[in-house]
Design a protein around this motif. Sequence first.
Motif, mmCIF file in Angstrom:
data_model
loop_
_atom_site.group_PDB
_atom_site.id
_atom_site.type_symbol
_atom_site.label_atom_id
_atom_site.label_comp_id
_atom_site.label_asym_id
_atom_site.label_seq_id
_atom_site.Cartn_x
_atom_site.Cartn_y
_atom_site.Cartn_z
ATOM 1 N N ALA A 147 3.547 -0.434 -9.630
ATOM 2 C CA ALA A 147 3.877 -0.500 -8.205
ATOM 3 C C ALA A 147 5.126 -1.340 -7.937
ATOM 4 O O ALA A 147 5.793 -1.139 -6.928
ATOM 5 C CB ALA A 147 2.694 -1.055 -7.421
ATOM 6 N N ASN A 184 -4.367 7.992 -2.393
ATOM 7 C CA ASN A 184 -5.269 7.060 -1.710
ATOM 8 C C ASN A 184 -6.231 7.825 -0.802
ATOM 9 O O ASN A 184 -5.808 8.625 0.031
ATOM 10 C CB ASN A 184 -4.394 6.102 -0.883
ATOM 11 N N GLU A 208 -3.593 1.898 4.257
ATOM 12 C CA GLU A 208 -3.185 0.494 4.129
ATOM 13 C C GLU A 208 -4.363 -0.468 4.186
ATOM 14 O O GLU A 208 -4.213 -1.646 3.911
ATOM 15 C CB GLU A 208 -2.111 0.146 5.165
ATOM 16 N N TRP A 211 -6.422 -0.621 -5.405
ATOM 17 C CA TRP A 211 -5.385 0.402 -5.532
ATOM 18 C C TRP A 211 -4.640 0.275 -6.864
ATOM 19 O O TRP A 211 -4.480 1.247 -7.603
ATOM 20 C CB TRP A 211 -4.435 0.283 -4.337
ATOM 21 N N SER A 252 0.822 -1.206 0.000
ATOM 22 C CA SER A 252 0.000 0.000 0.000
ATOM 23 C C SER A 252 0.858 1.258 0.000
ATOM 24 O O SER A 252 2.000 1.237 0.448
ATOM 25 C CB SER A 252 -0.872 0.035 1.260
ATOM 26 N N ALA A 253 0.269 2.324 -0.482
ATOM 27 C CA ALA A 253 0.952 3.613 -0.440
ATOM 28 C C ALA A 253 -0.096 4.708 -0.265
ATOM 29 O O ALA A 253 -1.248 4.548 -0.654
ATOM 30 C CB ALA A 253 1.739 3.843 -1.723
ATOM 31 N N ARG A 254 0.336 5.801 0.318
ATOM 32 C CA ARG A 254 -0.551 6.960 0.464
ATOM 33 C C ARG A 254 -0.735 7.628 -0.909
ATOM 34 O O ARG A 254 -1.813 8.119 -1.257
ATOM 35 C CB ARG A 254 0.057 7.913 1.502
ATOM 36 N N GLU A 255 0.344 7.594 -1.689
ATOM 37 C CA GLU A 255 0.319 8.278 -2.982
ATOM 38 C C GLU A 255 1.270 7.592 -3.953
ATOM 39 O O GLU A 255 2.353 7.155 -3.554
ATOM 40 C CB GLU A 255 0.763 9.730 -2.778
ATOM 41 N N MET A 256 0.859 7.458 -5.194
ATOM 42 C CA MET A 256 1.742 6.876 -6.205
ATOM 43 C C MET A 256 1.244 7.232 -7.602
ATOM 44 O O MET A 256 0.031 7.249 -7.845
ATOM 45 C CB MET A 256 1.786 5.346 -6.043
#
Length: 249
Positions: free
Chosen positions: A245, A91, A97, A104, A82-86
Amino acid sequence: MILELDCGNSFIKWRVLEPIGISTYAEGVVGSDTALIEGLAAVPGLILTRCRLVSVRAAEETDKLVDTLKRVFGIAVSVAVSAREMAGVRNGYEEFERLGLDRWLAMLGAFKLASRACLVLDFGTAATADYISMGGEHLGGFICPGMPLMRNQLRTHTRKIRYDDIAAERAHESLSPGRTTVEAVERGCTLMLRGFALTQLELARSYWGDDFTVFLTGGDAGLVADDVPGARLVPDLVFVGLAMACPLP
Ligand SMILES: Nc1ncnc2c1ncn2[C@@H]1O[C@H](COP(=O)(O)OP(=O)(O)OP(=O)(O)O)[C@@H](O)[C@H]1O
Ligand SMILES: CC(C)(CO)[C@@H](O)C(=O)NCCC(=O)O
Ligand SMILES: [K+]
């Protein structure tokens, strides 16, 4: 060759990419880790060098599969996290998470392909909808039972609903009111999925007018594809996001 895996709640979707370029060398859908290893063993000329995977299964289950892959094929395995931003997508979950990794990755793939606001509809074990604004802001989403869960709940919790997969398949020839149990259930559940899709479309229109792209993915996307004209049917959307990712050296 690169092995890619999408481990859902019911099935593992796998594919092997050629070392150069992105063409698919082999692919399949299996119901268990064992079936996956067997399926791969049956691919002629298979030479795996790397693996990347996404899983929505329990950590222990995923770890076990990763260990098996390392042991059997002697390859490094990269697991999507998981990531907050990508890739320009943020997100939207309060606890980022907790957002399902398949959702995602599908969002990352969709936003990359569309470069504008997206509605991502995934019809697997669960049916999910996710909203990504023009600026890459994930507004959130919805989770409902998908086709397998709806039909199995009916089969399990009623005494007189019993039918086999072949009959189920045949029932999808039309959507007129069922004249047999299998038709009534299969078409009824299909209409539930369609209703879900159309409601999401309405909401997306209320946000963005006509300035958005609808993506359909998941094993049952075909059941609603005709109801969402203009939608992009992208069966491997999760894999598009997986490559983003988990870039391989
Ligand atoms: N080739 C196929 N292999 C397996 N399932 C398929 C296939 N084509 C359509 N389906 C249908 O797709 C559904 C499963 O969808 P999918 O494989 O996307 O999700 P999943 O792995 O079960 O769950 P998740 O949503 O957790 O990823 C089932 O209802 C199944 O009947
Ligand atoms: C919703 C499913 C089951 C869809 O595969 C998966 O994305 C998942 O387990 N998500 C975790 C819960 C959430 O996304 O809020
Ligand atoms: K999925």
